[in-house]
Scaffold this active site. Structure first.
Site, PDB file in Angstrom:
ATOM      1  N   GLU A 173       0.856  -1.192   0.000  1.00  0.00           N
ATOM      2  CA  GLU A 173       0.000   0.000   0.000  1.00  0.00           C
ATOM      3  C   GLU A 173       0.885   1.233   0.000  1.00  0.00           C
ATOM      4  O   GLU A 173       1.634   1.474   0.945  1.00  0.00           O
ATOM      5  CB  GLU A 173      -0.882  -0.045   1.256  1.00  0.00           C
ATOM      6  CG  GLU A 173      -1.723   1.181   1.487  1.00  0.00           C
ATOM      7  CD  GLU A 173      -2.333   1.183   2.887  1.00  0.00           C
ATOM      8  OE1 GLU A 173      -2.497   2.273   3.452  1.00  0.00           O
ATOM      9  OE2 GLU A 173      -2.638   0.102   3.429  1.00  0.00           O
ATOM     10  N   LYS A 221     -10.823  -1.509   8.094  1.00  0.00           N
ATOM     11  CA  LYS A 221      -9.534  -1.306   8.760  1.00  0.00           C
ATOM     12  C   LYS A 221      -9.788  -0.693  10.136  1.00  0.00           C
ATOM     13  O   LYS A 221     -10.438   0.352  10.238  1.00  0.00           O
ATOM     14  CB  LYS A 221      -8.691  -0.363   7.900  1.00  0.00           C
ATOM     15  CG  LYS A 221      -7.443   0.145   8.574  1.00  0.00           C
ATOM     16  CD  LYS A 221      -6.570   0.840   7.565  1.00  0.00           C
ATOM     17  CE  LYS A 221      -6.365   2.283   7.894  1.00  0.00           C
ATOM     18  NZ  LYS A 221      -5.257   2.889   7.164  1.00  0.00           N
TER      19      LYS A 221
END
Length: 217
Positions: free
Chosen positions: A45, A134
């Site tokens: 990411e 998340k």
């Protein structure tokens, strides 16, 4: 990677780790991704707070597209999400829940992982269409929070980011996390500063091993 969205998600879950890259030097981003992928971490990411993030996503997707899943992190609005997807990002991660970001990613058939903190926020994100939620920052909550939340919300896929390292990674997975997001504990500033890509690959391999160990129990 030429996979369906479901296959991509399965790949991230099976590997168990998303490496979160924040850097002030955009020129290093692709080298960092390459080193991590060689160590077996297949999902990386690149945070939009890094200089040249879009260019790096584009380059990493071209260079490593067949071997890795490249994501865009710290995405706060749909405009940024769309730019990241057009640059080649396979998934989008946000520290917060922005429904428009979720809607845009779903429209384009891409994985979206918004951030939440409380059980209410987690369920709201899931109902809005998140593929995984998340939990951020997870540092203050710890693995037991995941276990507690998964009790009444077993259907929700959760991932912790913030404070995850080799010592607690296994605890988060055992407590029900689908996978973990690891930042500076994996993308070591010292290794990056020294451009020790072999060292970074070795560290990535350690994390992959730790995931296997935790799941073998």
């Amino acid at each position: 990677m030429h996979m369906t969205k479901e296959e991509q998600l399965r790949c991230i879950e099976e590997t168990g780790i998303v490496a979160v890259i924040r850097t002030q030097d955009g020129s290093e981003l692709v080298s960092i991704c390459q080193a991590l992928v060689e160590g077996g971490v297949l999902a990386v990411e690149i945070t939009m707070t890094s200089p040249g993030a879009l260019g790096a996503i584009c380059q990493a997707a071209k260079t490593l597209g067949g071997k890795a899943l490249i994501g865009a992190g710290s995405v706060l609005d749909p405009e940024t999400a769309r730019e990241a997807l057009l640059a080649g990002a396979h998934f989008v991660v946000s520290p917060v829940l922005n429904r428009d970001v979720v809607a845009l990613c779903r429209r384009y058939g891409k994985i979206v992982i918004p951030g939440a903190f409380t059980p209410t926020e987690i369920l709201t994100a899931w109902e809005a269409g998140a593929d995984v939620v998340k939990v951020f920052p997870a540092t203050k909550l710890g693995p037991s929070f995941f276990k507690d939340v998964k009790g009444p919300l077993p259907q929700v896929k959760l991932t912790p980011t913030g404070g995850v390292d080799l010592n607690n990674l296994g605890d988060f997975l055992k407590a029900g996390a689908a996978f973990v997001g690891v930042g500076s504990a994996l993308v070591s500033r010292n290794l990056v500063a020294a451009r020790d890509w072999a060292g970074l690959t070795a560290l990535a391999a350690e994390y992959v091993q730790e995931v296997k160990k935790a799941r073998a129990v």
